[in-house]
Design a protein around this motif. Structure first.
Motif, PDB file in Angstrom:
ATOM      1  N   UNK A  10       0.833  -1.205   0.000  1.00 39.15           N
ATOM      2  CA  UNK A  10       0.000   0.000   0.000  1.00 39.15           C
ATOM      3  C   UNK A  10       0.873   1.262   0.000  1.00 39.15           C
ATOM      4  N   UNK A  11       2.027   1.208   0.673  1.00 38.33           N
ATOM      5  CA  UNK A  11       2.946   2.351   0.659  1.00 38.33           C
ATOM      6  C   UNK A  11       3.541   2.544  -0.731  1.00 38.33           C
ATOM      7  N   UNK A  12       3.867   1.446  -1.392  1.00 41.22           N
ATOM      8  CA  UNK A  12       4.402   1.531  -2.756  1.00 41.22           C
ATOM      9  C   UNK A  12       3.372   2.147  -3.693  1.00 41.22           C
ATOM     10  N   UNK A  13       2.122   1.692  -3.596  1.00 34.17           N
ATOM     11  CA  UNK A  13       1.078   2.174  -4.497  1.00 34.17           C
ATOM     12  C   UNK A  13       0.694   3.621  -4.207  1.00 34.17           C
ATOM     13  N   UNK A  14       0.659   3.986  -2.943  1.00 33.40           N
ATOM     14  CA  UNK A  14       0.292   5.360  -2.578  1.00 33.40           C
ATOM     15  C   UNK A  14       1.453   6.330  -2.780  1.00 33.40           C
ATOM     16  N   UNK A  15       2.672   5.802  -2.762  1.00 33.41           N
ATOM     17  CA  UNK A  15       3.843   6.650  -2.937  1.00 33.41           C
ATOM     18  C   UNK A  15       4.258   7.391  -1.673  1.00 33.41           C
ATOM     19  N   UNK A  16       3.718   6.963  -0.523  1.00 27.72           N
ATOM     20  CA  UNK A  16       4.098   7.556   0.744  1.00 27.72           C
ATOM     21  C   UNK A  16       3.749   6.601   1.873  1.00 27.72           C
ATOM     22  N   UNK A  17       4.269   6.872   3.051  1.00 24.77           N
ATOM     23  CA  UNK A  17       4.040   5.993   4.192  1.00 24.77           C
ATOM     24  C   UNK A  17       3.024   6.553   5.182  1.00 24.77           C
ATOM     25  N   UNK A  18       2.809   7.864   5.155  1.00 20.92           N
ATOM     26  CA  UNK A  18       1.909   8.466   6.135  1.00 20.92           C
ATOM     27  C   UNK A  18       1.382   9.780   5.581  1.00 20.92           C
ATOM     28  N   UNK A  19       0.132  10.094   5.902  1.00 16.93           N
ATOM     29  CA  UNK A  19      -0.434  11.385   5.549  1.00 16.93           C
ATOM     30  C   UNK A  19      -1.606  11.678   6.471  1.00 16.93           C
ATOM     31  N   UNK A  20      -2.044  12.905   6.460  1.00 16.12           N
ATOM     32  CA  UNK A  20      -3.197  13.316   7.239  1.00 16.12           C
ATOM     33  C   UNK A  20      -4.333  13.613   6.280  1.00 16.12           C
ATOM     34  N   UNK A  21      -5.501  13.039   6.547  1.00 16.82           N
ATOM     35  CA  UNK A  21      -6.671  13.259   5.706  1.00 16.82           C
ATOM     36  C   UNK A  21      -7.818  13.791   6.552  1.00 16.82           C
ATOM     37  N   UNK A  22      -8.680  14.567   5.911  1.00 16.62           N
ATOM     38  CA  UNK A  22      -9.883  15.059   6.553  1.00 16.62           C
ATOM     39  C   UNK A  22     -11.075  14.323   5.980  1.00 16.62           C
ATOM     40  N   UNK A  23     -12.101  14.184   6.793  1.00 18.66           N
ATOM     41  CA  UNK A  23     -13.304  13.523   6.317  1.00 18.66           C
ATOM     42  C   UNK A  23     -14.381  13.598   7.369  1.00 18.66           C
ATOM     43  N   UNK A  24     -15.498  12.954   7.098  1.00 15.39           N
ATOM     44  CA  UNK A  24     -16.584  12.982   8.067  1.00 15.39           C
ATOM     45  C   UNK A  24     -16.220  12.239   9.347  1.00 15.39           C
ATOM     46  N   UNK A  25     -16.846  12.621  10.423  1.00 13.90           N
ATOM     47  CA  UNK A  25     -16.575  11.985  11.711  1.00 13.90           C
ATOM     48  C   UNK A  25     -17.127  10.571  11.746  1.00 13.90           C
ATOM     49  N   UNK A  26     -18.318  10.366  11.164  1.00  7.77           N
ATOM     50  CA  UNK A  26     -18.927   9.037  11.102  1.00  7.77           C
ATOM     51  C   UNK A  26     -18.927   8.576   9.658  1.00  7.77           C
ATOM     52  N   UNK A  27     -18.359   7.394   9.440  1.00  4.86           N
ATOM     53  CA  UNK A  27     -18.208   6.866   8.091  1.00  4.86           C
ATOM     54  C   UNK A  27     -18.083   5.357   8.197  1.00  4.86           C
ATOM     55  N   UNK A  28     -18.574   4.634   7.199  1.00  5.17           N
ATOM     56  CA  UNK A  28     -18.366   3.188   7.225  1.00  5.17           C
ATOM     57  C   UNK A  28     -16.944   2.889   6.768  1.00  5.17           C
ATOM     58  N   UNK A  29     -16.471   1.708   7.108  1.00  3.25           N
ATOM     59  CA  UNK A  29     -15.110   1.343   6.710  1.00  3.25           C
ATOM     60  C   UNK A  29     -14.981   1.313   5.185  1.00  3.25           C
ATOM     61  N   UNK A  30     -16.026   0.870   4.484  1.00  4.80           N
ATOM     62  CA  UNK A  30     -15.969   0.841   3.022  1.00  4.80           C
ATOM     63  C   UNK A  30     -15.945   2.260   2.449  1.00  4.80           C
ATOM     64  N   UNK A  31     -16.737   3.157   3.004  1.00 10.18           N
ATOM     65  CA  UNK A  31     -16.716   4.545   2.539  1.00 10.18           C
ATOM     66  C   UNK A  31     -15.352   5.181   2.794  1.00 10.18           C
ATOM     67  N   UNK A  32     -14.749   4.863   3.924  1.00 11.59           N
ATOM     68  CA  UNK A  32     -13.424   5.386   4.227  1.00 11.59           C
ATOM     69  C   UNK A  32     -12.409   4.893   3.201  1.00 11.59           C
ATOM     70  N   UNK A  33     -12.468   3.607   2.875  1.00 12.25           N
ATOM     71  CA  UNK A  33     -11.573   3.058   1.846  1.00 12.25           C
ATOM     72  C   UNK A  33     -11.779   3.789   0.525  1.00 12.25           C
ATOM     73  N   UNK A  34     -13.043   4.016   0.150  1.00  7.73           N
ATOM     74  CA  UNK A  34     -13.327   4.696  -1.115  1.00  7.73           C
ATOM     75  C   UNK A  34     -12.774   6.118  -1.125  1.00  7.73           C
TER      76      UNK A  34
END
Length: 83
Positions: A10-34
């Motif tokens: 996943x690090x190879x595909x994303x091109x990084x090892x860590x990042x900070x993302x913003x999003x909704x407080x309540x989300x399903x795991x599948x929505x988070x993946x998307x």
């Protein structure tokens, strides 16, 4: 905002090892993946193999509702092979 940690493939595909993302407080795991795949489309190829860990607890991709707190860590863990 949450921290997303990428491991192995996943690090190879994303091109990084860590990042900070913003999003909704309540989300399903599948929505988070998307949401993560929108930022890093190359991750889509490991969708059926990936495991999430939210606050160091494994979560399956699906309808499970996650209540995210600022500063939570989300780990993207692809299958790891070895012998």
């Amino acid at each position: 905002q949450v921290s997303v940690l990428y491991f192995a493939r996943s690090a190879e595909l994303a091109g990084l090892r860590c990042e900070t993302l913003s999003g909704p407080r309540e989300i399903t795991s599948l929505q988070l993946w998307e949401e993560i795949v929108k930022v890093h489309p190359r991750l889509a190829v490991i969708r059926d193999q990936v495991i999430f860990a939210v606050r160091q607890e494994y979560v399956l991709l699906g309808d499970q509702l996650l209540v995210l707190q600022p500063g939570d860590e989300i780990a993207i863990i692809p299958p790891i092979s070895g012998g």
